[in-house]
Design a protein around this motif. Structure first.
Motif, PDB file in Angstrom:
ATOM      1  N   SER A 221      28.861  65.068  30.890  1.00  0.00           N
ATOM      2  CA  SER A 221      29.663  64.141  30.083  1.00  0.00           C
ATOM      3  C   SER A 221      31.128  64.564  30.089  1.00  0.00           C
ATOM      4  O   SER A 221      31.463  65.685  30.467  1.00  0.00           O
ATOM      5  CB  SER A 221      29.133  64.100  28.647  1.00  0.00           C
ATOM      6  OG  SER A 221      27.803  63.612  28.612  1.00  0.00           O
ATOM      7  N   GLY A 222      31.981  63.660  29.628  1.00  0.00           N
ATOM      8  CA  GLY A 222      33.415  63.919  29.676  1.00  0.00           C
ATOM      9  C   GLY A 222      33.874  64.972  28.680  1.00  0.00           C
ATOM     10  O   GLY A 222      33.119  65.418  27.802  1.00  0.00           O
ATOM     11  N   TRP A 223      35.146  65.362  28.805  1.00  0.00           N
ATOM     12  CA  TRP A 223      35.716  66.392  27.947  1.00  0.00           C
ATOM     13  C   TRP A 223      35.757  65.955  26.489  1.00  0.00           C
ATOM     14  O   TRP A 223      35.593  66.782  25.582  1.00  0.00           O
ATOM     15  CB  TRP A 223      37.118  66.748  28.425  1.00  0.00           C
ATOM     16  CG  TRP A 223      37.114  67.567  29.674  1.00  0.00           C
ATOM     17  CD1 TRP A 223      37.475  67.158  30.926  1.00  0.00           C
ATOM     18  CD2 TRP A 223      36.735  68.945  29.808  1.00  0.00           C
ATOM     19  NE1 TRP A 223      37.329  68.173  31.834  1.00  0.00           N
ATOM     20  CE2 TRP A 223      36.876  69.291  31.176  1.00  0.00           C
ATOM     21  CE3 TRP A 223      36.278  69.911  28.921  1.00  0.00           C
ATOM     22  CZ2 TRP A 223      36.594  70.568  31.649  1.00  0.00           C
ATOM     23  CZ3 TRP A 223      35.997  71.182  29.391  1.00  0.00           C
ATOM     24  CH2 TRP A 223      36.150  71.493  30.746  1.00  0.00           C
TER      25      TRP A 223
END
Length: 302
Positions: A221-223
């Motif tokens: 998943s993204g930051w």
């Protein structure tokens, strides 16, 4: 007048309500980006990186060998309801419900807990407590029904609301179990053991239900989502609990519990600021009633 010696615990309790209030928008971010079971398991596994060393340094491991089978079974039930089921429903519900609304629904926790305590433990209530319970209940109904109680009577309750109300049921069960199995157990040990039990159950369930793909999707998943998850693990779980325990130790359970009544207010405010969630009339009116009701309940119990 606030003594300087007490300023530190009060400041930490203010930090605690900010961390717990911010857990709702953070949970909403995580729920929109990660599979809920995998994310919940990682939250508590990461939190254990802090809780286990903390418990070891406090000497908590020494008492585990003296726990009876009944106490271990009780801790298992507490871990199931208070961590496993609650965390699963928390992130699953936030997939469908705005974070601010979910935070206000949790004001039902003390109402339902006290009602069951009156029935199970013959705990007494007075007129002030009854007034607070009624206000909190009516406020929660207004929030759930978006200002029109007929929605509930007609069965138009959304899946997200049902899941968050499930969180209420799980936390009430966890609280009442605590009166049975946690007598004589320090709060840090109880929190660490139940978190460990819940984390294992969450991880196993994630691998069975979501499969390895669920954990892989979480890891990639993204930051933004990972920042929110790390905040839930280290901020809203490990650090907030540390500050809460210190507040209870230095100021007493009543003072610490009084701060908790502000968590929904902070949750709504941060959700509006960070996630730009709308504050409609039903949310403001119902939320005000719910929070005032819990404050009046707290006053009555003192």
């Amino acid at each position: 007048m606030l003594r300087l010696s007490n300023f530190g615990p009060h400041a930490r309790l203010l930090g605690m309500i900010i961390l717990w209030g911010a857990s709702w928008p953070a949970g909403r971010i995580v729920a929109q980006a990660m599979p809920p079971l995998a994310a919940a398991s990682l939250r508590f596994l990461l939190a254990l990186l802090v809780l286990l060393p903390w418990m070891y340094r406090s000497g908590g491991f020494a008492q585990l060998k003296d726990w009876s089978l009944q106490r271990w079974l009780g801790m298992g039930l507490a871990g199931f309801f208070g961590v496993y089921a609650y965390a699963s429903l928390f992130l699953s519900g936030l997939q469908y419900v705005p974070a601010g609304k979910a935070a206000l629904l949790i004001t039902l926790n003390p109402v339902v807990t006290l009602l069951l305590a009156v029935w199970l433990f013959k705990e007494r209530i007075n007129t002030i407590i009854s007034l607070g319970m009624a206000m909190a209940f009516v406020g929660a109904i207004i929030v759930i029904a978006q200002g029109d109680p007929r929605h509930i009577l007609q069965g138009h309750l959304g899946l997200g609301e049902v899941l968050i109300l499930g969180c209420v049921a799980c936390w009430v069960a966890y609280t009442l179990l605590g009166r049975w199995v946690m007598t004589g157990v320090d709060a840090l040990s109880a929190t660490t053991v139940t978190a460990a039990i819940g984390a294992v159950l969450l991880l196993v369930t994630s691998l069975v239900v979501e499969g390895p793909a669920g954990m892989q999707a979480t890891l990639h998943s993204g930051w933004t989502a990972w920042g929110a998850l790390l905040f839930l693990a280290f901020g809203a779980t490990a650090l907030a609990y540390a500050w809460f325990f210190e507040g209870v130790k230095r100021l007493g359970a009543g003072a610490a519990a009084g701060y908790i009544t502000l968590v929904p207010v902070v949750g709504v405010a941060i959700s509006a600021l960070l996630l730009h969630e709308a504050l409609d009339a039903s949310l403001l009116i119902g939320g005000t009633l719910a929070v005032l009701g819990t404050v009046i309940m707290q006053r009555g119990r003192r």
